[in-house]
Design a protein around this motif. Sequence first.
Motif, short mmCIF file in Angstrom:
data_model
loop_
_atom_site.label_atom_id
_atom_site.label_comp_id
_atom_site.label_asym_id
_atom_site.label_seq_id
_atom_site.Cartn_x
_atom_site.Cartn_y
_atom_site.Cartn_z
N MET A 247 0.85 -1.21 -0.05
CA MET A 247 -0.07 -0.16 0.11
C MET A 247 0.91 1.43 -0.17
N ASP A 248 2.00 1.40 0.80
CA ASP A 248 2.85 2.45 0.77
C ASP A 248 3.16 2.77 -0.76
N GLU A 249 3.64 1.77 -1.61
CA GLU A 249 3.99 1.96 -2.98
C GLU A 249 3.00 2.48 -3.82
N ILE A 250 1.60 1.68 -3.65
CA ILE A 250 0.62 1.98 -4.43
C ILE A 250 0.24 3.50 -4.14
N ASN A 251 0.44 4.02 -2.68
CA ASN A 251 0.00 5.27 -2.53
C ASN A 251 1.02 6.44 -3.14
N LEU A 252 2.13 5.93 -3.11
CA LEU A 252 3.18 6.59 -3.69
C LEU A 252 2.94 7.03 -5.24
N LEU A 253 2.72 5.95 -6.09
CA LEU A 253 2.20 5.86 -7.50
C LEU A 253 1.29 6.69 -7.67
N VAL A 254 0.20 6.66 -6.74
CA VAL A 254 -1.04 7.31 -7.08
C VAL A 254 -0.85 8.88 -6.68
N ALA A 255 0.02 9.27 -5.70
CA ALA A 255 0.49 10.68 -5.56
C ALA A 255 1.23 11.09 -6.55
N LEU A 256 2.08 10.13 -7.46
CA LEU A 256 2.93 10.70 -8.39
C LEU A 256 2.08 10.60 -9.81
N GLY A 257 0.88 10.53 -9.78
CA GLY A 257 0.15 10.30 -10.93
C GLY A 257 0.26 9.16 -11.96
N VAL A 258 0.92 8.28 -11.47
CA VAL A 258 1.11 7.21 -12.23
C VAL A 258 -0.13 6.08 -12.40
N PHE A 259 -0.65 5.94 -11.28
CA PHE A 259 -2.09 5.27 -11.22
C PHE A 259 -3.05 6.45 -10.80
N ALA A 260 -4.20 6.38 -11.13
CA ALA A 260 -5.30 7.26 -11.10
C ALA A 260 -5.87 6.93 -9.59
N GLU A 261 -6.40 7.94 -8.97
CA GLU A 261 -6.77 7.98 -7.63
C GLU A 261 -8.12 7.03 -7.70
N ASN A 262 -8.98 6.91 -8.72
CA ASN A 262 -10.09 6.10 -8.94
C ASN A 262 -9.71 4.75 -9.34
N GLY A 263 -8.33 4.49 -9.37
CA GLY A 263 -8.00 3.13 -9.91
C GLY A 263 -8.19 2.76 -11.41
N THR A 264 -8.65 1.65 -11.74
CA THR A 264 -9.06 1.39 -13.07
C THR A 264 -10.52 1.98 -13.55
#
Length: 151
Positions: free
Chosen positions: A38-55
């Motif tokens: 989850m820390d890595e996923i949250n970082l990637l969301v914060a960087l804009g790599v993954f969307a906040e609403n997921g897929t």
Amino acid sequence: MRTMNKIVALSLVLAMAFSMMASAASFKDQATINEDLMDEINLLVALGVFAENGTGAGYFEPNMTITRAQAAKILYVLKNKGVDNGATSWTGLNIFADVEAGAWYEGYANYCASTGIMIGTGEGNFTPDGKLTGTELAISESQERMAVVVE
């Protein structure tokens, strides 16, 4: 004075990092996500790599296989320090026969091919809807860059 500037700069960086983590992503399928990631996923969301609403509609879908086009976008955003401008400066290059002009992934595919991060699948194709497996995504330690290879 330089020491004070460094302390202030470090404090700002830490404050920004903590604020990014404070707005942790919450997905409807949260129970299916490995908590250790989850820390890595949250970082990637914060960087804009993954969307906040997921897929879409709030789902992360951790077991979903990604396409080569999606991987190209992820790699582009990571290599550009979280900046996602649609890779517009990489459109119009006609590198691959199966990457149509104006497709949402056109710039990402061209960027990845032009910089050597990704290669095509043969016969001048990128195969944007092709599924990307774990064995296809590898880190090339000798070249110190990420490379996507074909099985």
